[in-house]
Design an enzyme around this catalytic site. Structure first.
Site, PDB file in Angstrom:
ATOM      1  N   ARG A 130      -0.291 -80.114   5.600  1.00  0.00           N
ATOM      2  CA  ARG A 130      -1.595 -80.803   5.452  1.00  0.00           C
ATOM      3  C   ARG A 130      -1.425 -82.268   5.022  1.00  0.00           C
ATOM      4  O   ARG A 130      -2.183 -82.797   4.209  1.00  0.00           O
ATOM      5  CB  ARG A 130      -2.472 -80.047   4.456  1.00  0.00           C
ATOM      6  CG  ARG A 130      -2.954 -78.709   4.953  1.00  0.00           C
ATOM      7  CD  ARG A 130      -3.882 -78.051   3.950  1.00  0.00           C
ATOM      8  NE  ARG A 130      -3.189 -77.684   2.729  1.00  0.00           N
ATOM      9  CZ  ARG A 130      -3.764 -77.438   1.561  1.00  0.00           C
ATOM     10  NH1 ARG A 130      -5.085 -77.520   1.470  1.00  0.00           N
ATOM     11  NH2 ARG A 130      -3.080 -77.103   0.494  1.00  0.00           N
ATOM     12  N   LYS A 134      -4.474 -84.521   5.473  1.00  0.00           N
ATOM     13  CA  LYS A 134      -5.520 -84.297   4.454  1.00  0.00           C
ATOM     14  C   LYS A 134      -5.206 -85.111   3.197  1.00  0.00           C
ATOM     15  O   LYS A 134      -6.041 -85.859   2.693  1.00  0.00           O
ATOM     16  CB  LYS A 134      -5.577 -82.803   4.108  1.00  0.00           C
ATOM     17  CG  LYS A 134      -6.416 -82.491   2.895  1.00  0.00           C
ATOM     18  CD  LYS A 134      -6.160 -81.075   2.395  1.00  0.00           C
ATOM     19  CE  LYS A 134      -6.848 -80.827   1.082  1.00  0.00           C
ATOM     20  NZ  LYS A 134      -8.300 -80.855   1.151  1.00  0.00           N
ATOM     21  N   ILE A 172     -26.552 -72.723  -4.046  1.00  0.00           N
ATOM     22  CA  ILE A 172     -26.073 -71.753  -3.051  1.00  0.00           C
ATOM     23  C   ILE A 172     -24.892 -70.929  -3.560  1.00  0.00           C
ATOM     24  O   ILE A 172     -24.542 -69.915  -2.969  1.00  0.00           O
ATOM     25  CB  ILE A 172     -25.757 -72.478  -1.728  1.00  0.00           C
ATOM     26  CG1 ILE A 172     -26.988 -73.245  -1.229  1.00  0.00           C
ATOM     27  CG2 ILE A 172     -25.278 -71.531  -0.639  1.00  0.00           C
ATOM     28  CD1 ILE A 172     -28.231 -72.390  -1.025  1.00  0.00           C
ATOM     29  N   GLU A 216     -18.491 -69.542  -8.678  1.00  0.00           N
ATOM     30  CA  GLU A 216     -17.394 -69.158  -7.761  1.00  0.00           C
ATOM     31  C   GLU A 216     -16.073 -69.847  -8.087  1.00  0.00           C
ATOM     32  O   GLU A 216     -15.240 -70.066  -7.197  1.00  0.00           O
ATOM     33  CB  GLU A 216     -17.797 -69.419  -6.294  1.00  0.00           C
ATOM     34  CG  GLU A 216     -19.059 -68.680  -5.877  1.00  0.00           C
ATOM     35  CD  GLU A 216     -19.476 -68.905  -4.428  1.00  0.00           C
ATOM     36  OE1 GLU A 216     -18.612 -69.186  -3.577  1.00  0.00           O
ATOM     37  OE2 GLU A 216     -20.698 -68.795  -4.144  1.00  0.00           O
ATOM     38  N   ASP A 275     -23.840 -63.956   1.707  1.00  0.00           N
ATOM     39  CA  ASP A 275     -23.754 -65.107   2.614  1.00  0.00           C
ATOM     40  C   ASP A 275     -23.375 -64.677   4.024  1.00  0.00           C
ATOM     41  O   ASP A 275     -22.388 -63.985   4.227  1.00  0.00           O
ATOM     42  CB  ASP A 275     -22.681 -66.096   2.116  1.00  0.00           C
ATOM     43  CG  ASP A 275     -23.094 -66.770   0.813  1.00  0.00           C
ATOM     44  OD1 ASP A 275     -24.291 -67.036   0.642  1.00  0.00           O
ATOM     45  OD2 ASP A 275     -22.204 -67.028  -0.017  1.00  0.00           O
ATOM     46  N   CYS A 311     -25.202 -71.664   6.639  1.00  0.00           N
ATOM     47  CA  CYS A 311     -25.105 -73.115   6.514  1.00  0.00           C
ATOM     48  C   CYS A 311     -25.162 -73.763   7.897  1.00  0.00           C
ATOM     49  O   CYS A 311     -24.698 -74.853   8.103  1.00  0.00           O
ATOM     50  CB  CYS A 311     -23.875 -73.548   5.738  1.00  0.00           C
ATOM     51  SG  CYS A 311     -22.419 -72.636   6.012  1.00  0.00           S
ATOM     52  N   HIS A 358     -22.468 -82.133   2.377  1.00  0.00           N
ATOM     53  CA  HIS A 358     -21.165 -82.513   2.938  1.00  0.00           C
ATOM     54  C   HIS A 358     -20.834 -83.970   2.667  1.00  0.00           C
ATOM     55  O   HIS A 358     -19.747 -84.435   2.969  1.00  0.00           O
ATOM     56  CB  HIS A 358     -21.135 -82.250   4.443  1.00  0.00           C
ATOM     57  CG  HIS A 358     -21.208 -80.789   4.771  1.00  0.00           C
ATOM     58  ND1 HIS A 358     -22.372 -80.179   5.147  1.00  0.00           N
ATOM     59  CD2 HIS A 358     -20.259 -79.827   4.736  1.00  0.00           C
ATOM     60  CE1 HIS A 358     -22.132 -78.890   5.340  1.00  0.00           C
ATOM     61  NE2 HIS A 358     -20.866 -78.651   5.105  1.00  0.00           N
TER      62      HIS A 358
HETATM   63  C1  LIG Z   1     -18.789 -73.139   3.880  1.00  0.00           C
HETATM   64  N1  LIG Z   1     -17.781 -73.333   4.851  1.00  0.00           N
HETATM   65  C2  LIG Z   1     -16.700 -72.499   4.970  1.00  0.00           C
HETATM   66  C3  LIG Z   1     -16.204 -72.220   6.250  1.00  0.00           C
HETATM   67  N2  LIG Z   1     -15.168 -71.377   6.411  1.00  0.00           N
HETATM   68  C4  LIG Z   1     -14.614 -70.804   5.350  1.00  0.00           C
HETATM   69  N3  LIG Z   1     -13.586 -69.960   5.495  1.00  0.00           N
HETATM   70  N4  LIG Z   1     -15.040 -71.051   4.101  1.00  0.00           N
HETATM   71  C5  LIG Z   1     -16.069 -71.893   3.874  1.00  0.00           C
HETATM   72  O1  LIG Z   1     -16.449 -72.083   2.709  1.00  0.00           O
HETATM   73  N5  LIG Z   1     -16.774 -72.792   7.319  1.00  0.00           N
HETATM   74  C6  LIG Z   1     -17.935 -73.613   7.259  1.00  0.00           C
HETATM   75  C7  LIG Z   1     -18.169 -74.223   5.934  1.00  0.00           C
HETATM   76  C8  LIG Z   1     -17.505 -75.556   5.738  1.00  0.00           C
HETATM   77  N6  LIG Z   1     -16.111 -75.486   5.600  1.00  0.00           N
HETATM   78  C9  LIG Z   1     -15.380 -75.721   4.497  1.00  0.00           C
HETATM   79  C10 LIG Z   1     -14.071 -75.435   4.670  1.00  0.00           C
HETATM   80  C11 LIG Z   1     -13.180 -75.695   3.656  1.00  0.00           C
HETATM   81  C12 LIG Z   1     -13.595 -76.224   2.477  1.00  0.00           C
HETATM   82  C13 LIG Z   1     -12.638 -76.551   1.413  1.00  0.00           C
HETATM   83  O2  LIG Z   1     -13.010 -77.005   0.363  1.00  0.00           O
HETATM   84  N7  LIG Z   1     -11.326 -76.358   1.644  1.00  0.00           N
HETATM   85  C14 LIG Z   1     -10.334 -76.726   0.699  1.00  0.00           C
HETATM   86  C15 LIG Z   1      -9.367 -75.590   0.456  1.00  0.00           C
HETATM   87  C16 LIG Z   1      -9.986 -74.432  -0.267  1.00  0.00           C
HETATM   88  C17 LIG Z   1      -8.902 -73.509  -0.747  1.00  0.00           C
HETATM   89  O3  LIG Z   1      -8.470 -72.629  -0.057  1.00  0.00           O
HETATM   90  N8  LIG Z   1      -8.403 -73.747  -1.931  1.00  0.00           N
HETATM   91  C18 LIG Z   1      -7.291 -73.028  -2.499  1.00  0.00           C
HETATM   92  C19 LIG Z   1      -6.012 -73.799  -2.350  1.00  0.00           C
HETATM   93  C20 LIG Z   1      -6.165 -75.200  -2.868  1.00  0.00           C
HETATM   94  C21 LIG Z   1      -4.915 -76.008  -2.685  1.00  0.00           C
HETATM   95  O4  LIG Z   1      -4.798 -76.742  -1.729  1.00  0.00           O
HETATM   96  N9  LIG Z   1      -3.992 -75.886  -3.638  1.00  0.00           N
HETATM   97  C22 LIG Z   1      -2.820 -76.689  -3.613  1.00  0.00           C
HETATM   98  C23 LIG Z   1      -2.450 -77.065  -5.040  1.00  0.00           C
HETATM   99  C24 LIG Z   1      -3.545 -77.852  -5.660  1.00  0.00           C
HETATM  100  C25 LIG Z   1      -3.089 -78.634  -6.895  1.00  0.00           C
HETATM  101  O5  LIG Z   1      -2.045 -78.367  -7.485  1.00  0.00           O
HETATM  102  O6  LIG Z   1      -3.832 -79.549  -7.265  1.00  0.00           O
HETATM  103  C26 LIG Z   1      -1.709 -75.882  -2.952  1.00  0.00           C
HETATM  104  O7  LIG Z   1      -1.864 -74.674  -2.819  1.00  0.00           O
HETATM  105  O8  LIG Z   1      -0.729 -76.503  -2.578  1.00  0.00           O
HETATM  106  C27 LIG Z   1      -7.569 -72.807  -3.966  1.00  0.00           C
HETATM  107  O9  LIG Z   1      -8.494 -73.414  -4.503  1.00  0.00           O
HETATM  108  O10 LIG Z   1      -6.864 -72.000  -4.569  1.00  0.00           O
HETATM  109  C28 LIG Z   1      -9.564 -77.921   1.210  1.00  0.00           C
HETATM  110  O11 LIG Z   1      -9.017 -78.626   0.327  1.00  0.00           O
HETATM  111  O12 LIG Z   1      -9.450 -78.145   2.410  1.00  0.00           O
HETATM  112  C29 LIG Z   1     -14.921 -76.484   2.297  1.00  0.00           C
HETATM  113  C30 LIG Z   1     -15.832 -76.238   3.322  1.00  0.00           C
HETATM  114  N1  LIG Z   2     -21.790 -69.157  -1.594  1.00  0.00           N
HETATM  115  C1  LIG Z   2     -21.040 -70.071  -0.779  1.00  0.00           C
HETATM  116  C2  LIG Z   2     -21.687 -70.267   0.524  1.00  0.00           C
HETATM  117  C3  LIG Z   2     -21.059 -71.277   1.390  1.00  0.00           C
HETATM  118  S1  LIG Z   2     -21.551 -71.151   3.024  1.00  0.00           S
HETATM  119  C4  LIG Z   2     -20.894 -71.394  -1.506  1.00  0.00           C
HETATM  120  O1  LIG Z   2     -21.780 -71.710  -2.256  1.00  0.00           O
HETATM  121  O2  LIG Z   2     -19.911 -72.083  -1.304  1.00  0.00           O
HETATM  122 ZN   LIG Z   3     -23.164 -72.660   3.430  1.00  0.00          ZN
END
Ligand SMILES: CN1c2c(nc(N)[nH]c2=O)NC[C@@H]1CNc1ccc(C(=O)N[C@@H](CCC(=O)N[C@@H](CCC(=O)N[C@@H](CCC(=O)O)C(=O)O)C(=O)O)C(=O)O)cc1
Ligand SMILES: N[C@@H](CCS)C(=O)O
Ligand SMILES: [Zn+2]
Length: 753
Positions: free
Chosen positions: A15, A18, A424, A477, A592, A637, A688
């Site tokens: 990543r 990112k 939410i 959450e 959800d 959403c 967003h």
């Molecule tokens: C609501 N939405 C979602 C969708 N799909 C999903 N599967 N989930 C959803 O909530 N689709 C539509 C919408 C919009 N989409 C998203 C998608 C992704 C995110 C988001 O915030 N993604 C985060 C990653 C979330 C996660 O898995 N976190 C983990 C791992 C975090 C991480 O990267 N850890 C690091 C170490 C971090 C550190 O040391 O500081 C690692 O592992 O290396 C967690 O929290 O444990 C993203 O960053 O992309 C939002 C909406």
């Molecule tokens: N309960 C979830 C829904 C995302 S679609 C949230 O608040 O992130």
């Molecule tokens: Zn949503």
């Protein structure tokens, strides 16, 4: 016969994109450093694809946010308000994607929508009567040149004109107004690429797999007739994916183009269409390796299929871009007998060359290993799950009493004010939260320390919700990495990867869990933290679950049983959780179904028979056994469900919240028209974007809602969860929301009451 791919994952193996982009947003690196990081990634990916032996290597499939947005900015389809900000091209680009609030002004982000039936999101280009379509950018040329300079010949990719117009929004104008300018701009692109030395261009036209009849078909034909009158010297590949092109197959194969790309996985009729005839002078890019799922290709079946196709010029390809699968299995720690079943993006490259070798008559060891893999059943059924499903009856899918009666009982019990406010579910997943979870995962802190950390966060945020006067609270959450992966990790039958990231939008990724076998719940999943939160406050705390359709849609599904069957298994597991929450005193439970709309089949004729006829009952199964006084919420959403309102109503939830602010509250007219019965919370601001909506802005939105929906039915909430937002902006935005709701409530309540 050669091999090709449509696109490659762009976030990077770890990543990298990112992390670099987010550092740039935080002003920790310069624009030049970000551009260098992007160049390094592109080069690594081209070299990897080339080293794997793939012949057709795409370029311009890279993006800092989204390739539809790239195409819009390339062609000057940019709202005046964003142009007026006077930002650098890179910052202007990010302003379009994320909104901008700062020294240069204040603009909202472009609307963001689901990319066809995937969990990837694109930004919706906005055309107005003053839009002047012309070539103004250089990304596609720069990236082609970059690859060429590295000695790699690539095939530049761009969203095709039909898909671009079909996905865009038009304000006081219509698509046909732009055909001439658009065609001229694409022709200029062709000519410039040809002059640079390109031999092919790929026009992505997934819109062609939807219903393309009447004026849509006319638009497609007009665009391509005009576009192809001028010869540029480039060979043109029209690439489709996510279904079959039954409405325009004949039109397509008779266009003066050199290549046609078809999807043999989701395109149920693709093989039959090709068998009905394919021109000898054109190349078929046969999408036979599934670009959307992570299971190994069944070589014998694929080769058998390819041999039935009456095609002289064949390129073996993927069914869609590899954007939708993770980078590589190599970094995963699954045991070897499990791992051998998976092919992520990098491994799919090998599958393409394996198929090529075998089709050319070579007897490879890879083919023998593949045959052995599919010779044995992969998993044993779980008899308890099958027994439970066998005993389901019509009553299992029906909640009693009816909606209106439940609403009275619930209002009597909850005594919520007019326009109840809530959020939410998720609150900011700060670096602190993520880092602490990462430490817990690596066993650097104990379960007790992690629980203490989560508990303190919940308490702090409950206190804040009480302080600003929200009516229905959430626990936030904080214990969840993701709303689907978290459930996968707590259910039998699931596997999850360590690094299987897939881009969802911009820099945001998900790690879809893998459904490996029959799914069942063996212990409560959310009861601990929901009841903990409820014990801290006298206000109602919503339990927070993900619904079965969303869990299925955002997982990598099995291919050995139907999606319907998997979803019913998940529904029974989540039903157990609903009943446990209820038993433990949780009165409001949100389930959800964020992804319900996303997987609606792309062809309207399939909506019910192929999907809603089982997806809706799966949701009903989850909550059918709760008491009348338990209020069931759902959340989506993605609000484009105007055409399926009866199906949404048929979910039989009590309250639904949905994304609406980025789509101009269009859904409200449809709800009014269809006499929608559920209570509704149309999101009053876009979560967003980092910009903070003012009280006045939210007040205006609430007034717009009240003009269309009876006030007794309206809830006030943001568009979606706040996990992606920073603490300051999340708190300020929700405080403005409650202030706006309270002000309007005071307006509505007769004086003296
Ligand atoms: C609501 N939405 C979602 C969708 N799909 C999903 N599967 N989930 C959803 O909530 N689709 C539509 C919408 C919009 N989409 C998203 C998608 C992704 C995110 C988001 O915030 N993604 C985060 C990653 C979330 C996660 O898995 N976190 C983990 C791992 C975090 C991480 O990267 N850890 C690091 C170490 C971090 C550190 O040391 O500081 C690692 O592992 O290396 C967690 O929290 O444990 C993203 O960053 O992309 C939002 C909406
Ligand atoms: N309960 C979830 C829904 C995302 S679609 C949230 O608040 O992130
Ligand atoms: Zn949503």
């Amino acid at each position: 016969m050669t091999t090709s791919i449509i696109g490659f994952p762009r976030l990077g193996e770890h990543r990298e994109l990112k992390f670099s982009t987010e550092k740039y947003w935080r002003h920790q690196i310069t624009a030049d450093q970000l551009q260098q990081a992007a160049r390094d990634l592109r080069l690594k990916h081209w070299q990897l694809v080339k080293a794997a032996g793939i012949d057709g290597i795409p370029s311009n499939d890279f993006s800092f946010f989204d390739t539809t947005l790239d195409t819009a900015t390339l062609l000057n389809i940019v709202p005046d308000a964003v142009d007026a900000l006077d930002l650098s091209p890179l910052d202007r680009y990010f302003a379009l994607a994320r909104g901008y609030q700062g020294d240069h002004g204040d603009v909202k982000a472009l609307p963001m929508k689901k990319w066809f039936n995937t969990n990837y999101h694109y930004l919706v280009p906005q055309f107005t009567a003053t839009t002047q379509v012309k070539l103004v950018g250089s990304k596609i040329f720069d990236e082609y040149q970059e690859a060429q300079d590295a000695g790699i010949q690539t095939r530049p990719v761009i969203v095709g004109p039909f898909t671009l117009l079909s996905l865009s929004e038009f304000h006081d104008c219509q698509p046909t107004d732009f055909v001439t300018d658009l065609v001229a701009a694409y022709q200029t692109i062709f000519a410039r690429l040809a002059a640079q030395g390109a031999d092919w261009i790929q026009l992505d036209e997934p819109e062609l797999v939807k219903d393309v009849t009447g004026t849509r078909r006319e638009l497609f034909k007009t665009l391509y007739d005009q576009l192809l009158t001028q010869k540029s010297g480039l060979k043109v590949l029209v690439q489709t994916y996510f279904g079959d092109v039954r409405d325009v197959y004949t039109d397509l194969i008779h266009l003066p183009i050199e290549g046609v790309g078809l999807d043999f996985h989701e395109g149920r009729k693709t093989a039959d269409l090709v068998r009905s005839g394919f021109p000898a002078d054109k190349t078929l890019f046969a999408g036979v390796v599934n670009g959307k799922n992570i299971w190994r290709n069944h070589y014998a079946q694929t080769l058998a299929l390819l041999k039935t196709l009456p095609v002289q010029r064949l390129v073996i390809s993927t069914s869609c871009s590899l954007l939708h699968v993770p980078f590589t299995v190599a970094n995963e720690t699954f045991p070897a007998p499990v791992k051998q079943h998976f092919a992520f993006a990098t491994e799919k490259l090998g599958e393409l060359t394996d198929l090529q070798a075998n089709l050319a008559g070579q007897k490879t060891t890879a083919f023998a290993a593949n045959q052995a893999l599919f010779a044995q059943p992969r998993v044993q059924p779980n008899p308890k799950v099958h027994d439970r499903i066998a005993h389901l009856t019509a009553d299992s899918f029906t909640r009693q009493p009816a909606l209106a009666q439940r609403a009275k009982i619930q209002q009597r019990e909850f005594q919520l004010p007019l326009l109840p406010t809530t959020t939410i579910g998720s609150f900011p997943q700060t670096r602190d939260v993520k880092r602490t979870r990462a430490q817990f995962r690596k066993h650097e802190i104990s379960q007790a320390d992690y629980d203490h950390f989560i508990g303190e966060h919940i308490k702090e945020w409950l206190k804040w919700q009480e302080d600003i006067g929200l009516d229905v609270l959430v626990h936030g959450e904080f214990e969840r990495n993701d709303m689907v992966e978290y459930f996968g990790q707590h259910l039998d039958g699931y596997l999850f990867s360590r690094n299987g990231w897939v881009q969802s939008y911009g820099t945001r990724g998900v790690k879809p869990p893998i459904i490996w076998g029959d799914v069942a719940r063996n212990q409560p999943i959310t009861v601990k933290w929901s009841t903990f939160a409820q014990r801290q406050t006298d206000k109602l705390v919503k339990g927070m679950l993900t619904g079965p359709v969303t869990i299925l849609n955002w997982s990598f599904p099995r291919e050995d049983i139907s999606q319907r069957e998997s979803t019913i298994q998940i529904a029974l597991a989540i039903q157990d959780e609903v009943l446990d929450l209820e038993k433990n005193g949780i009165k409001i439970i949100q389930i959800d179904e964020a992804a319900l709309r996303e997987k609606l089949p792309l062809r309207q004729s399939d909506w019910y028979s192929e999907y809603l006829d089982w997806a809706v009952p799966a949701f009903r199964l989850v909550h059918s056994r709760v008491q009348p006084g338990t209020q069931i919420h759902t959340h989506m959403c993605y609000s484009e469900f105007t055409d399926i309102i009866p199906a949404i109503q048929n979910l039989d939830a009590d309250v639904i919240s949905f994304e609406a602010s980025r789509s101009n509250l269009e859904i409200l007219d449809a709800l009014q028209r269809e006499h929608f019965q559920l209570q509704v919370g149309p999101g009053v601001y876009d979560i967003h974007s980092p910009r903070i909506p003012s009280v006045a802005e939210i007040t205006t939105t609430i007034h717009q809602i009240l003009a269309k929906v009876p006030e007794q039915k309206v809830w006030i909430n943001p568009d979606c969860g706040l996990k992606t937002r920073g603490v300051t902006e999340a708190k300020a935005s929700v405080a403005n929301l409650t202030a706006a709701a309270k002000a309007i409530r005071a307006e509505l309540q007769p004086k003296g009451d």
